[in-house]
Structure formats: structure tokens, C-alpha cells
Motif scaffolding. Structure first.
Motif: not given
Length: 176
Positions: A10-12, A16-18, A45-48, A71-79
């Protein structure tokens, strides 16, 4: 050995975010497998879902988390699952709903599905002006996974009852 990770971001919203995210994934040997991203109310916002060799996983995760400096908040999860098994044993169906907007539509729809162990794979909603009728229209497009043991006629009866109660038009496309 390939590992799979899923991360949210997530980011404002700015251009260029992608590009920033995909460059980090690429520079650390990741393979972009699947994603859903959207701009909502000024936020992006996104999920990758990415695959990465085990020996590069840690550096990729570190680089993604470091994007907070930009300014890009990332939360990581193991698939938890491999991509080729996510729909195993399920029939996929597409549902489209439209009607006058009111609070509770998503709650009622999701409650119907969860009470019958139906998995929502995708849900896109939006509201739009109903210029001819006045007011605001609610639109939803969903893809759901229905176990083969579930009686589809019974499910459709419940869905149509809910649609009638909420004054929604519904279109159900079987086996997409």
C-alpha cells in the motif's frame, strides 16, 4: 528450489509504484506469478504472488521491506499453496450483481457464501451514479469456488432469495 511468497502493498497513489515493485522483484531473481492491484480513494493497494529461488528469498524479502523508505508499505507472507492447486476440487462460477446501493450488501453476500463453505476467489465492487433513476448503484463481480458436492440448484435458490431481499439483479455464469 522455488519458494513462493505473497505480499501486500500500500502507498499513496503516484505513478511508478508498479515499476518500483516489479524492479525489486526482478533484480532479486523473483518471478511475478499473479497480482491484483487497484487505486482506491487516493491509495494504491495490491497483492502480489511471486516465485523465487530459496537462496534469493531472503534478499528479496529484505529489499521489499526496505521500500518503506519510499513510502510503500509491504507485508510478506509465505504462500501456503502452489498455483496449480488453488482451484482443485472446485467448480468456478462468476457472479454479477447490480442494484441500489445500501449498507450491508457485501456482508450479506459473503455470509451466504461462507455459511456454505464457498470460497470467494475474486471480488470487485464499485458504486456509480444512477443518473436515470437517481441515487447510487452498487455493482459487484465475483468469482467463487463451489465444491462439487454442493447442490447448485439449492445454492442458486438461496442466492436469488438474497438478491430479492436486497433488491439486486443477479447473473450467475457456471463453470468459467
Amino acid at each position: 528450489m522455488q519458494q513462493q511468497i505473497v505480499f501486500t502493498l500500500s502507498a499513496q497513489d503516484t505513478p511508478g509504484i508498479v515499476t518500483t515493485i516489479s524492479t525489486v522483484v526482478s533484480e532479486h531473481g523473483g518471478n511475478w506469478l499473479d497480482s491484483r492491484m487497484s487505486q482506491l480513494a487516493g491509495e494504491f493497494v495490491g497483492i502480489v504472488h511471486v516465485g523465487v529461488d530459496l537462496d534469493k528469498k531472503s534478499s528479496l524479502e529484505t529489499a521489499l521491506l526496505a521500500l518503506s523508505d519510499k513510502g510503500i508499505t509491504v507485508e510478506i507472507r509465505q504462500s501456503a499453496a502452489q498455483t496449480n492447486t488453488k482451484h482443485a476440487g472446485l467448480r468456478l462460477h462468476q457472479i454479477q450483481l447490480i442494484g441500489q446501493d445500501r449498507p450491508g450488501i457485501v456482508t450479506e453476500l459473503s455470509r451466504l457464501f461462507s455459511s456454505r463453505q464457498i470460497n470467494i476467489f475474486e471480488l470487485d465492487t464499485q458504486i456509480s451514479d444512477a443518473s436515470m433513476a437517481g441515487g447510487v448503484l452498487f455493482n459487484a463481480d465475483a468469482v467463487v469456488g463451489v465444491d462439487k458436492s454442493i447442490d447448485l440448484d439449492e445454492l442458486l435458490d438461496y442466492l436469488h432469495e438474497l438478491a430479492d431481499a436486497l433488491s439486486l439483479d443477479i447473473e450467475w455464469t457456471a463453470h468459467i
